[in-house]
Design an enzyme around this catalytic site. Structure first.
Site, short mmCIF file in Angstrom:
data_model
loop_
_atom_site.label_atom_id
_atom_site.label_comp_id
_atom_site.label_asym_id
_atom_site.label_seq_id
_atom_site.Cartn_x
_atom_site.Cartn_y
_atom_site.Cartn_z
N HIS A 144 0.84 -1.21 0.00
CA HIS A 144 0.00 0.00 0.00
C HIS A 144 0.88 1.26 0.00
O HIS A 144 0.60 2.22 -0.72
CB HIS A 144 -0.88 0.06 1.25
CG HIS A 144 -1.81 -1.10 1.43
ND1 HIS A 144 -1.67 -2.01 2.44
CD2 HIS A 144 -2.92 -1.47 0.73
CE1 HIS A 144 -2.65 -2.91 2.37
NE2 HIS A 144 -3.41 -2.61 1.35
N GLY A 204 -2.57 -1.81 -7.26
CA GLY A 204 -1.46 -2.76 -7.28
C GLY A 204 -1.73 -3.89 -8.26
O GLY A 204 -2.85 -4.40 -8.34
#
Ligand code: AMP
Length: 279
Positions: A34, A144
């Site tokens: 993250h 991601g």
């Protein structure tokens, strides 16, 4: 850094801004994966918003919504350190104030890979991401590639609905032993944690076989054999064309391939993938 919980507070913050706004939607329990997205957003945008919301709509009935790890205090400190300017932490009623009458339904690319095991999951993801985009109104949003199918679904949705947000796919961040960072890793038993790096090893060896020109069916068989060594249950191990997610029944030199898998341990289901382009 501001911590806000309502849509109105986000709008107030957003209205005062002139430069580019970057956005990183998350479910919290932040880790280096993250944080890499937040740092990248900060490099490319004047202001960065992060959301933390464990979205009930994307969890199936027997999935881990209740046991999903949460730690708001730690998340806030990490997000700030990585460069977040705003952290939006809505509660369930802020995001879903009344029974909703419309949902995003993703038609393509959701009956395969994670979509096959988790019916409705990507509809839930697409719906919440659309809502968050409309609240935050970012210029760029960072996703991601660890969740490659999710990134592909969101890219397609943004095109389908003409949503004026640039999607920025970002590389997977891994532990030193290759295990993809995931909020769920903390719930692996010691034995599972020891075996889990075999997931990335299996994907790497499948990628090497594909790069050598091995037929996808053969690669897939070998991938399954190797994934079984983790001791987990192999939900899927597949070779697909990237980003269309269509079946790779033949090798297509020069076309990117997604080699992806999901392995279920006692209480955790882990996913990972590698994207390669065979010569
Ligand atoms: P999540 O909190 O799991 O919903 O993830 C929020 C965002 O972080 C998604 O775009 C994920 O793809 C991304 N993400 C999760 N794990 C990683 C990782 N290991 N490397 C890079 N991005 C990640």
């Amino acid at each position: 850094m501001k911590r806000v919980i309502t849509e109105d507070e986000v709008r107030k913050w957003r209205n005062g801004l002139t430069g580019n706004v970057g956005f990183v939607p998350t479910m919290g329990y932040l880790h280096e994966g993250h944080l890499s997205l937040i740092r990248r957003a900060k490099e490319e945008c004047g202001q960065v918003a992060v959301s933390i919301f464990v979205n009930p709509l994307q969890f199936g009935e027997n999935e881990d919504f209740d046991s999903y790890p949460r730690n708001e205090k730690r998340d806030l400190a990490l997000a700030e350190e990585a460069g977040a300017d705003l952290v939006f932490i809505p509660d369930g009623t802020e995001m879903y104030p009344k029974p909703m009458s419309s949902f995003i339904k993703v038609e393509k690319g959701t009956d395969v890979l994670c979509g096959a095991d988790r019916p409705g999951h990507f509809d839930g993801v697409a719906t919440v991401v659309t809502k968050l985009f409309n609240i935050v109104q970012p210029d760029r949003a960072y996703f991601g590639l660890k969740d490659a199918q999710q990134a592909a679904v969101i890219e397609t949705m943004v095109k389908d609905y003409h949503i004026p947000v640039t999607i920025v796919p970002c590389p997977t961040v891994r532990e030193e032993d290759g295990l993809a960072k995931s909020s769920r890793n903390v719930r692996l038993t010691a034995d599972e944690r020891e075996k889990a790096p075999l997931i990335y090893k299996s994907l790497t060896s499948a990628a090497e076989m594909s790069a050598r020109g091995t037929h996808p069916e053969t690669v897939k068989r070998e991938l399954h054999n190797q994934l079984k060594q983790t001791g987990g249950r192999v939900d899927y191990g597949e070779i697909r064309l990237w980003p269309s997610l269509e079946e790779a029944d033949e090798l297509h030199p020069g076309e990117p391939l997604l080699i992806a898998c999901a392995v279920r341990f006692s209480t955790v289901r882990l996913i990972d993938n590698i994207i390669i382009t065979p010569e």
